[in-house]
Motif scaffolding. Structure first.
Motif: not given
Length: 139
Positions: A26, A89, A92-93, A96-97, A99
């Motif tokens: 991350e 994943l 994507y997070n 999209t979000h 995060k």
């Protein structure tokens, strides 16, 4: 189906940090995004990931890329399906979000713990997450 930005970010996370913890992956992804948000770098994910010095034929020059995997001369297809899914994943997070923003405190650079690049002295040290040491451009 993966968008172009998601594919570029996932590839960068995969190649730069697939052996790291999810937090380390991350953080690497967030450095990529911090560069997109900065006016010192290109303003798209793919342009940041593929930023490189090119030879006369338009190919990246070895060791002259922002992210080493892009110009290491190896193919870029992910081989570890589980880690590739994880990188997708995380990407994507992020995209999209929104995060993970803030986990690197705005870091725009990092290096593996086993190297000591000359450029590091010119940046503010943020800290270490997993196998990488993070820095922020404060000039």
């Amino acid at each position: 189906m993966l968008t172009t930005s998601l594919m570029c970010l996932a590839l960068n996370i995969y190649h730069e940090a697939r052996s790291d913890s999810p937090l380390g992956q991350e953080a690497v992804g967030m450095v990529t995004m911090n560069r997109v948000y900065s006016d010192k770098y290109p303003n798209t994910v793919c342009d940041v990931v593929y930023q490189a010095h090119l030879n006369s034929k338009g190919s990246p020059i070895r060791n002259k890329c922002q992210f080493s995997w892009y110009c290491d001369g190896k193919h870029d297809r992910p081989q570890d399906e589980d880690r590739w899914q994880e990188a997708q994943l995380i990407a994507y997070n992020m995209l999209t979000h929104d995060k993970f923003r803030g986990i690197t405190e705005g870091a725009t650079h990092y290096h593996a713990t086993y190297v000591s690049p000359k450029w590091a002295k010119d940046f503010a040290l943020i800290g270490r997450i997993g196998a990488h040491v993070y820095y922020r451009w404060e000039k």
